[in-house]
Design a protein around this motif. Sequence first.
Motif, short mmCIF file in Angstrom:
data_model
loop_
_atom_site.label_atom_id
_atom_site.label_comp_id
_atom_site.label_asym_id
_atom_site.label_seq_id
_atom_site.Cartn_x
_atom_site.Cartn_y
_atom_site.Cartn_z
N ARG A 64 -45.79 -63.46 99.79
CA ARG A 64 -44.73 -63.82 98.85
C ARG A 64 -44.07 -65.14 99.27
N PRO A 65 -44.75 -66.26 99.07
CA PRO A 65 -44.12 -67.54 99.43
C PRO A 65 -42.91 -67.82 98.56
N ALA A 66 -41.99 -68.63 99.08
CA ALA A 66 -40.76 -68.96 98.35
C ALA A 66 -40.87 -70.29 97.63
N ASP A 67 -42.08 -70.76 97.39
CA ASP A 67 -42.32 -72.04 96.72
C ASP A 67 -42.74 -71.79 95.27
N PRO A 68 -41.95 -72.21 94.28
CA PRO A 68 -42.33 -71.98 92.87
C PRO A 68 -43.68 -72.58 92.51
N MET A 69 -44.08 -73.65 93.19
CA MET A 69 -45.35 -74.31 92.87
C MET A 69 -46.55 -73.42 93.22
N ALA A 70 -46.32 -72.37 93.98
CA ALA A 70 -47.42 -71.47 94.35
C ALA A 70 -47.76 -70.50 93.23
N TYR A 71 -46.89 -70.40 92.23
CA TYR A 71 -47.05 -69.38 91.20
C TYR A 71 -47.26 -70.00 89.82
N SER A 72 -48.25 -69.52 89.12
CA SER A 72 -48.47 -69.84 87.71
C SER A 72 -49.64 -68.99 87.24
N VAL A 73 -49.80 -68.90 85.94
CA VAL A 73 -50.93 -68.14 85.40
C VAL A 73 -52.24 -68.79 85.83
N THR A 74 -52.30 -70.12 85.85
CA THR A 74 -53.53 -70.80 86.27
C THR A 74 -53.80 -70.55 87.76
N ALA A 75 -52.74 -70.54 88.58
CA ALA A 75 -52.92 -70.25 90.01
C ALA A 75 -53.42 -68.83 90.20
N PHE A 76 -52.91 -67.88 89.41
CA PHE A 76 -53.38 -66.50 89.50
C PHE A 76 -54.86 -66.41 89.12
N ALA A 77 -55.26 -67.18 88.10
CA ALA A 77 -56.66 -67.18 87.70
C ALA A 77 -57.55 -67.71 88.82
N GLU A 78 -57.08 -68.74 89.51
CA GLU A 78 -57.84 -69.27 90.65
C GLU A 78 -57.98 -68.21 91.74
N GLN A 79 -56.95 -67.40 91.92
CA GLN A 79 -57.02 -66.34 92.91
C GLN A 79 -58.06 -65.28 92.53
N GLY A 126 -40.29 -52.32 87.71
CA GLY A 126 -38.94 -52.85 87.88
C GLY A 126 -38.37 -52.59 89.26
N VAL A 127 -38.60 -51.37 89.77
CA VAL A 127 -38.11 -51.03 91.11
C VAL A 127 -38.82 -51.87 92.16
N ASP A 128 -40.12 -52.06 92.00
CA ASP A 128 -40.87 -52.88 92.94
C ASP A 128 -40.34 -54.31 92.97
N MET A 129 -39.99 -54.85 91.81
CA MET A 129 -39.47 -56.21 91.75
C MET A 129 -38.12 -56.31 92.46
N LEU A 130 -37.29 -55.28 92.30
CA LEU A 130 -35.97 -55.30 92.93
C LEU A 130 -36.07 -55.25 94.45
N GLU A 131 -37.16 -54.71 94.97
CA GLU A 131 -37.32 -54.63 96.42
C GLU A 131 -37.81 -55.93 97.04
N GLN A 132 -38.13 -56.92 96.23
CA GLN A 132 -38.55 -58.20 96.77
C GLN A 132 -37.35 -58.95 97.36
N GLN A 133 -37.64 -59.86 98.29
CA GLN A 133 -36.60 -60.76 98.78
C GLN A 133 -36.22 -61.74 97.67
N PRO A 134 -34.95 -62.11 97.57
CA PRO A 134 -34.50 -62.95 96.45
C PRO A 134 -35.25 -64.28 96.32
N ALA A 135 -35.48 -64.98 97.43
CA ALA A 135 -36.11 -66.31 97.34
C ALA A 135 -37.53 -66.25 96.79
N PRO A 136 -38.42 -65.37 97.31
CA PRO A 136 -39.75 -65.27 96.71
C PRO A 136 -39.72 -64.77 95.27
N LEU A 137 -38.80 -63.87 94.96
CA LEU A 137 -38.69 -63.37 93.59
C LEU A 137 -38.31 -64.49 92.64
#
Length: 247
Positions: free
Chosen positions: A33-48, A141-152
């Motif tokens: 769960r990196p805290a960098d917004p540039m790590a996340y996107s639909v295209t990045a998920f597709a690459e994964q 929803g519960v899983d999302m709430l358990e994330q750290q704020p910065a990565p979320l």
Amino acid sequence: MPRAFQDRLAHVLASAGLHVVVPDLLGHGRSDRPADPMAYSVTAFAEQVVGLLDHLGATQAVVGGTGIGANVALEVAVEAGARVRGLLLDGPVLEDALTTEVGTLTPLLYLARFAPLGVRAAGWAARPVPRRLLPGQARVGVDMLEQQPAPLAALVHGVLFGRLAPSLLERQAITTPALVIARPGDPFRRVSDAEALAEQLPTASLERVEVPWRRDRAPEQLDMAVSRFVLDAARPKGIRRSRRGGA
């Protein structure tokens, strides 16, 4: 969504003799769960997803997902179409659902950025809740709430402000067999988006399923439609007949 959301469907497909792999994409479930917004996107998920296929030594696969996961599958078909035998697109989030998606995620982004203590408190309060007793949407929803704020915040930021789906012209060029699932009554996944996508994809069929809130308890109708489609798509390439319409 975390991979646990797809457990029921994964077991249905595995029981039909298929090799099923359900990943946690970056920022979800047990993945990093990196805290960098540039790590996340639909295209990045597709690459994964393509990277996972490489890791598994899978030259081809049927690829699918729910909600934004369906958008990721579309991106995989655009980026690596020769490797996709079929597309399972459950409640895609396209033009009509965009307003709802933004309205849902923007407050979450704001809270994670500017009220991190509130997010942490909500996560602590949610920990004692038994996950197995919750319906699918509530569990996510519960899983999302358990994330750290910065990565979320980074995850929501990256998805909201990145490319959400392939363009209309790119969708119309996808010739991979596809099953598009529409769920009437679901406020987050518009039926109109599913219907439009089924029309845009040259070899798509549409299945309507009335289970808006309990996706983890879908009816036999959906299990049969999905299993039939995936088994057909997984066969050696040959002449396949596309089917339009709903059930």
